[in-house]
Design a protein around this motif. Structure first.
Motif, PDB file in Angstrom:
ATOM      1  N   UNK A 272      22.026  37.145  48.823  1.00  0.00           N
ATOM      2  CA  UNK A 272      21.480  38.378  49.363  1.00  0.00           C
ATOM      3  C   UNK A 272      21.744  38.413  50.862  1.00  0.00           C
ATOM      4  N   UNK A 273      22.209  39.552  51.343  1.00  0.00           N
ATOM      5  CA  UNK A 273      22.447  39.702  52.769  1.00  0.00           C
ATOM      6  C   UNK A 273      22.470  41.184  53.103  1.00  0.00           C
ATOM      7  N   UNK A 274      22.239  41.475  54.350  1.00  0.00           N
ATOM      8  CA  UNK A 274      22.288  42.847  54.815  1.00  0.00           C
ATOM      9  C   UNK A 274      23.694  43.408  54.604  1.00  0.00           C
ATOM     10  N   UNK A 275      23.841  44.612  54.035  1.00  0.00           N
ATOM     11  CA  UNK A 275      25.171  45.171  53.764  1.00  0.00           C
ATOM     12  C   UNK A 275      26.054  45.236  54.998  1.00  0.00           C
ATOM     13  N   UNK A 276      25.469  45.546  56.140  1.00  0.00           N
ATOM     14  CA  UNK A 276      26.264  45.616  57.366  1.00  0.00           C
ATOM     15  C   UNK A 276      26.798  44.235  57.739  1.00  0.00           C
ATOM     16  N   UNK A 277      25.955  43.212  57.551  1.00  0.00           N
ATOM     17  CA  UNK A 277      26.389  41.843  57.839  1.00  0.00           C
ATOM     18  C   UNK A 277      27.520  41.427  56.901  1.00  0.00           C
ATOM     19  N   UNK A 278      27.369  41.765  55.620  1.00  0.00           N
ATOM     20  CA  UNK A 278      28.411  41.443  54.651  1.00  0.00           C
ATOM     21  C   UNK A 278      29.728  42.119  55.013  1.00  0.00           C
ATOM     22  N   UNK A 279      29.643  43.376  55.409  1.00  0.00           N
ATOM     23  CA  UNK A 279      30.858  44.108  55.767  1.00  0.00           C
ATOM     24  C   UNK A 279      31.529  43.483  56.982  1.00  0.00           C
ATOM     25  N   UNK A 280      30.728  43.057  57.937  1.00  0.00           N
ATOM     26  CA  UNK A 280      31.280  42.425  59.139  1.00  0.00           C
ATOM     27  C   UNK A 280      31.944  41.095  58.801  1.00  0.00           C
ATOM     28  N   UNK A 281      31.283  40.296  57.956  1.00  0.00           N
ATOM     29  CA  UNK A 281      31.855  39.018  57.563  1.00  0.00           C
ATOM     30  C   UNK A 281      33.135  39.197  56.760  1.00  0.00           C
ATOM     31  N   UNK A 282      33.144  40.186  55.867  1.00  0.00           N
ATOM     32  CA  UNK A 282      34.337  40.433  55.061  1.00  0.00           C
ATOM     33  C   UNK A 282      35.493  40.890  55.930  1.00  0.00           C
ATOM     34  N   UNK A 283      35.201  41.752  56.903  1.00  0.00           N
ATOM     35  CA  UNK A 283      36.245  42.219  57.814  1.00  0.00           C
ATOM     36  C   UNK A 283      36.832  41.065  58.622  1.00  0.00           C
ATOM     37  N   UNK A 284      36.004  40.092  58.946  1.00  0.00           N
ATOM     38  CA  UNK A 284      36.460  38.938  59.723  1.00  0.00           C
ATOM     39  C   UNK A 284      37.156  37.894  58.862  1.00  0.00           C
ATOM     40  N   UNK A 285      37.170  38.109  57.546  1.00  0.00           N
ATOM     41  CA  UNK A 285      37.798  37.143  56.649  1.00  0.00           C
ATOM     42  C   UNK A 285      36.936  35.936  56.357  1.00  0.00           C
ATOM     43  N   UNK A 286      35.630  36.035  56.679  1.00  0.00           N
ATOM     44  CA  UNK A 286      34.736  34.895  56.493  1.00  0.00           C
ATOM     45  C   UNK A 286      34.205  34.783  55.078  1.00  0.00           C
ATOM     46  N   UNK A 287      34.285  35.851  54.288  1.00  0.00           N
ATOM     47  CA  UNK A 287      33.842  35.802  52.897  1.00  0.00           C
ATOM     48  C   UNK A 287      34.908  36.443  52.022  1.00  0.00           C
ATOM     49  N   UNK A 288      34.998  35.972  50.807  1.00  0.00           N
ATOM     50  CA  UNK A 288      35.898  36.546  49.821  1.00  0.00           C
ATOM     51  C   UNK A 288      35.172  36.615  48.493  1.00  0.00           C
ATOM     52  N   UNK A 289      35.682  37.406  47.581  1.00  0.00           N
ATOM     53  CA  UNK A 289      35.109  37.485  46.245  1.00  0.00           C
ATOM     54  C   UNK A 289      35.328  36.163  45.519  1.00  0.00           C
ATOM     55  N   UNK A 290      34.348  35.755  44.698  1.00  0.00           N
ATOM     56  CA  UNK A 290      34.475  34.487  43.981  1.00  0.00           C
ATOM     57  C   UNK A 290      35.724  34.467  43.112  1.00  0.00           C
ATOM     58  N   UNK A 291      36.075  35.632  42.541  1.00  0.00           N
ATOM     59  CA  UNK A 291      37.255  35.697  41.671  1.00  0.00           C
ATOM     60  C   UNK A 291      38.551  35.472  42.438  1.00  0.00           C
ATOM     61  N   UNK A 292      38.512  35.674  43.771  1.00  0.00           N
ATOM     62  CA  UNK A 292      39.713  35.481  44.590  1.00  0.00           C
ATOM     63  C   UNK A 292      39.773  34.098  45.235  1.00  0.00           C
ATOM     64  N   UNK A 293      38.720  33.290  45.045  1.00  0.00           N
ATOM     65  CA  UNK A 293      38.663  31.992  45.713  1.00  0.00           C
ATOM     66  C   UNK A 293      39.615  31.005  45.048  1.00  0.00           C
ATOM     67  N   UNK A 294      40.239  30.185  45.850  1.00  0.00           N
ATOM     68  CA  UNK A 294      41.069  29.087  45.355  1.00  0.00           C
ATOM     69  C   UNK A 294      40.429  27.779  45.800  1.00  0.00           C
ATOM     70  N   UNK A 295      40.075  26.943  44.829  1.00  0.00           N
ATOM     71  CA  UNK A 295      39.346  25.711  45.101  1.00  0.00           C
ATOM     72  C   UNK A 295      40.306  24.536  45.185  1.00  0.00           C
ATOM     73  N   UNK A 296      40.182  23.770  46.250  1.00  0.00           N
ATOM     74  CA  UNK A 296      40.852  22.474  46.329  1.00  0.00           C
ATOM     75  C   UNK A 296      39.881  21.408  45.843  1.00  0.00           C
ATOM     76  N   UNK A 297      40.374  20.202  45.635  1.00  0.00           N
ATOM     77  CA  UNK A 297      39.467  19.100  45.356  1.00  0.00           C
ATOM     78  C   UNK A 297      38.540  18.925  46.555  1.00  0.00           C
ATOM     79  N   UNK A 298      37.225  18.746  46.345  1.00  0.00           N
ATOM     80  CA  UNK A 298      36.310  18.606  47.482  1.00  0.00           C
ATOM     81  C   UNK A 298      36.700  17.476  48.432  1.00  0.00           C
TER      82      UNK A 298
END
Length: 268
Positions: free
Chosen positions: A6-32
């Motif tokens: 949960x997050x403020x929509x404006x905060x989410x939009x700002x983070x997405x614009x900065x490339x700090x968040x992506x959709x889980x379906x678009x994530x590529x996982x490396x070995x931890x």
């Protein structure tokens, strides 16, 4: 990678614009932990597994073998079937320990202080090794040489781990976890980690008697009962199968098996 519930929509939009968040379906996982200095595997680890393999006697100490970091991959990464050893590929769900601080010859009493956390691991194994005799390919029994067993675990993509490293403070008792493996949704391994022959502290202490462990090193604690080779008849992985390893308190690791690339087959 943190999940935002949960997050403020404006905060989410700002983070997405900065490339700090992506959709889980678009994530590529490396070995931890992509490049451990020491990556250890353990065999003959669960009491139920010893029974299904013909009542094998319990070892007095962990049965160790070195694993190749080149086999590591992450959540959702493919498990490629080797073109030359792809008919008897098996799953092995495991709890992996990650070292958090240097330790060498550490006592069992102090060993838990050296644990950074835990990762879900699928120790995939090719059971069908082959050898060339007078230019004729002949089958070689897997169980007649421990080295063949270990070698069948080192193929590319055969050690998927993840999705995350869960820190030790989140897992108050690593011996009270529920480990489940599913192939195409059907449960094939189902065990509590209290069936482990050795505790986590013993694993860390024992391995440290031989290896100077450093942060990021991995000790995978071995597979429980239910492996494909022990079923009657044996059941092995095929192109398109989805293997999920779930450990309570950690995460679910999911990987799809993919057919061998014929361009890589070549000569043996």
């Amino acid at each position: 990678m943190a999940e935002i519930e949960e997050a403020d929509p404006a905060t989410l939009a700002e983070l997405e614009h900065a490339g700090a968040i992506i959709a889980a379906s678009d994530a590529r996982f490396a070995a931890p932990i992509p490049d451990p200095v020491h990556f250890m595997g353990c065999g003959l680890a669960y009491r139920q597994h010893l029974r299904e393999m013909g009542n094998t006697p319990a070892p007095k100490n962990p049965v160790l073998f070195l694993c190749s970091p080149g086999a590591l991959s992450g959540h959702n990464a493919p498990i490629p079937l080797p073109p030359h050893q792809g008919q008897m590929v098996d799953y092995e769900g495991e709890l992996a320990i990650v070292i958090g601080k240097p330790c060498y010859a550490v006592s069992e009493d102090a060993a838990m202080d050296c644990v950074a956390g835990y990762i879900v691991h699928n120790d995939v194994s090719a059971r069908d090794h082959v050898a060339e005799v007078q230019s004729v390919t002949v089958p070689v029994g897997m169980l007649d040489a421990w080295g063949r067993n270990v070698g069948g675990k080192q193929h590319p993509g055969f050690s998927p781990m993840g999705p995350y490293l869960v820190t030790a403070d989140e897992i108050p008792d690593p011996h009270a976890l529920h480990l489940t493996v599913r192939v195409n949704g059907a449960i094939v391994q189902d065990v509590m980690t209290d069936d482990l022959i050795f505790c986590v502290a013993h694993y860390v202490s024992y391995v440290s008697q031989w290896y100077p462990l450093v942060p990021g090193d991995i000790i995978s604690t071995g597979s429980p009962a239910g492996v494909g080779i022990a079923k009657k008849p044996p059941v092995f992985l095929r192109d398109g199968d989805v293997v999920e390893v779930d450990i309570s308190g950690l995460c679910t690791l999911s990987n799809r098996v993919v057919a061998a690339n014929p361009d890589r087959a070549g000569s043996r």
